[in-house]
Design an enzyme around this catalytic site. Structure first.
Site, short mmCIF file in Angstrom:
data_model
loop_
_atom_site.label_atom_id
_atom_site.label_comp_id
_atom_site.label_asym_id
_atom_site.label_seq_id
_atom_site.Cartn_x
_atom_site.Cartn_y
_atom_site.Cartn_z
N LEU A 473 55.85 57.13 -23.08
CA LEU A 473 55.91 55.74 -23.02
C LEU A 473 55.39 54.86 -24.12
O LEU A 473 54.34 55.27 -24.73
CB LEU A 473 55.05 55.27 -21.60
N CYS A 474 55.89 53.56 -24.53
CA CYS A 474 55.35 53.00 -25.57
C CYS A 474 55.59 51.74 -25.00
O CYS A 474 55.89 51.49 -23.86
CB CYS A 474 56.13 52.97 -26.81
N ALA A 475 55.37 50.48 -26.02
CA ALA A 475 55.92 49.03 -25.52
C ALA A 475 57.20 48.72 -25.16
O ALA A 475 57.27 48.01 -24.17
CB ALA A 475 55.03 48.12 -26.44
#
Length: 570
Positions: A473-475
């Site tokens: 997960l990232c932004a």
């Protein structure tokens, strides 16, 4: 002096990290992320309908109406939809604090928020039905209000068991309907009452009243000081390791999308599109190649440095940075928390938006009137987003030249430092090799290893024997794709049963149960404690990464597999 300045800024890091995790700001951000397919889809029809005008071709009125219908029926209702998606995201945050057996029904909160929004933003039409003037971008602030009120009321009722309780014999789906009845009714009554008060007091609906209330703020934000503070904050926060967009974007989301719509309406009327703060300004001017306006930086590392290390970092970072994923250069160089690059990293985005403002206000260039995917390369995003005008080509070239000028002197200083380090290591390694050669004969050991069949591949064996699904997960889903791709490639090469997927934080709640491990990219590492509540409840492993560590994993598939294995050994 620069070190002291950075140290002072870092003292505020805990506060800003807490701010970035605020459930209301996160709900706004995630609400927009969920609605992004609608926003991007609608923009396709804007491009088809109006880009040909630049080249002297105009659709007839009938064809124009056909092309604009998909836009009006999607983007024209975006606030109505965002009311629901924001409520859903906020519901997820509140549910973390409630018992697993007594959760808020997110479907019910979505419906209540959307119905409540209609009371606040729509006016009755003369021939029946209701008008949709404030159901698009003009109603976004009202959409947030409706979503927040809805979830707060639901939380109050569910937490205190102010619900209709049915006998145990009644099926759960029927019981849920009655459980939701009281909070749903309370939400509608409260928002309808607010609507009646505002209409009788100010002779307008709530959405129109809120828009008038915030209009001076919107105007001030578009000024020189406003754009400097807003867009300078993006880079300043990221420099000290805080994902700036998580803090700034929710605060300006309503302005950016409303201004895109306003610019489009101005163009339709044959006027000058002059609103500066738009989603396009943020993605293609300020974050030109990523936060810090780093589009040119990998090319500079590759072509303008003498250090082998810097050249290698440049080559590895060029492609992702060109598409707006600049973590490889941010943490690989590094740029963040590097005193040498503090000034250009913060200054370049500010200068970029100043230049853009000059082009719009002095040279008459049109501002952004179309929403595009954030992964669109910066120069192309400028040209497409502003309607393929001549000045857009000039602007793109100007920003490239100016950003090179800003970064160049600082890059030379940094390259000199790295060169000195490389020369020092080279001399040290040379001395070490001579000492080893003088005291040890490794030929015999090498022949034994070769005869026994021990190879590098054997060292790459993994203890992972069962199918393991990993979610990175990232932004926004771009940075996480780097690690997910590295894992999948290594898993295939070494025949390890690992499958990785990339996702954006905030859009993970409904899919996380399908994974055995979730890895947080540096952008969203500050959310570790929040998501850990969910992973612990579901029995999922959770790991967070730091900047340089994450970049190393994206470049070394074996190391990435080892990292996954370590999470299950701890």
């Amino acid at each position: 002096m620069m070190q002291k300045l950075i140290a002072q800024i870092e003292k505020g890091k805990p506060f800003f990290e807490k701010l970035s995790r605020n459930i209301y700001l996160r709900a706004i951000r995630d609400g927009f992320i969920s609605a992004m397919p609608v926003i991007l889809f609608s923009s396709i029809f804007l491009l088809i309908a109006y880009v040909p005008n630049i080249f002297g071709f105009k659709w007839d009125k009938g064809m124009e109406a056909i092309l604009m219908k998909p836009y009006n029926y999607t983007m024209g209702l975006v606030a109505f939809l965002v009311a629901g998606t924001t409520a859903k995201s906020l519901t997820d945050s509140f549910n973390r604090k409630l018992e697993s057996t007594n959760q808020i029904n997110f479907i019910s909160t979505m419906l209540a928020a959307m119905c409540g929004f209609l009371f606040l933003a729509s006016d009755p039409a003369k021939d029946g039905g209701f008008l949709s003037a404030f159901m698009g971008t003009k109603g976004l602030l009202t959409a947030f209000l409706s979503a927040f009120v809805t979830v707060i009321v639901y939380n109050f009722c569910v937490k205190r068991n102010i619900t209709i309780k049915m006998p145990k014999e009644v099926p759960p789906n029927i019981s849920q309907v009655f459980k939701d009845l009281i909070p749903f009714s309370a939400v509608i009554i409260i928002l309808y009452a607010l609507d009646l008060v505002i209409r009788n007091s100010f002779k307008s609906n709530v959405a129109e009243g809120i828009l008038k209330l915030f209009e001076p703020l919107f105007t001030a934000a578009d000024g020189w000081i406003g754009v400097t503070i807003i867009f300078g904050a993006f880079a300043l926060f990221w420099f000290v390791g805080i994902h700036g967009p998580s803090i700034v974007e929710p605060a300006i989301a309503a302005i950016t999308y409303a201004n895109i719509e306003a610019n489009f309406k101005l163009l339709q009327a044959g006027e000058h599109a002059d609103k500066i703060i738009t989603s396009g300004t943020q993605m293609f001017i300020v974050t030109f190649g990523g936060t810090g306006a780093t589009l040119v930086v990998p090319f500079m590392f590759m072509w303008m440095t003498k250090s082998k290390r810097n050249k290698a970092i440049g080559r590895a970072s060029v492609v992702p940075t060109f598409f707006g994923v600049n973590e490889p250069i941010l943490f690989g160089a590094p740029l963040v928390l590097n005193p040498v690059f503090f000034i250009p990293f913060v200054l370049a985005p500010i200068v970029n938006v100043w230049i853009f403002k000059l082009f719009v206000e002095v040279l008459g260039m049109n501002s952004f009137s179309v929403n595009l995917p954030w992964t669109t390369p910066g120069p192309l995003g400028i040209i497409m987003g502003t309607g393929f005008g001549l000045w857009s080509f000039v602007l793109a070239i100007t920003l490239i030249v100016v950003d090179i000028i800003i970064y160049y002197p600082f890059l030379k200083v940094y390259d000199s430092e790295i060169l000195d380090e490389e020369e020092g290591r080279k001399e040290s390694n040379s001395d070490l090799k001579e000492k080893v050669a003088a005291n040890f004969d490794t030929k015999k050991a090498d022949s034994i290893l070769a005869a026994s069949g021990v190879s590098d591949d054997a060292a790459k064996a993994s203890n992972i024997t069962e199918q393991t699904n990993v979610l990175v997960l990232c932004a926004g889903g771009g940075t996480s794709g780097l690690l997910a791709n590295a894992l999948n490639k290594a898993a295939e090469e070494y025949h390890v049963p690992v499958k990785a997927a990339a996702g954006g934080y905030g859009a993970h709640m409904d899919i996380m149960k399908e994974y055995q491990l979730i890895i947080l990219a540096p952008q969203v590492a500050s959310n570790y404690e929040d998501i850990k509540q969910d992973t612990d409840r579901l029995g999922i492993k959770l790991a967070k990464t730091q900047g340089a560590e994450y970049i190393k994993l994206t470049r070394d598939g074996q190391a990435a597999l080892d990292f996954v294995q370590q999470q299950f050994e701890n």
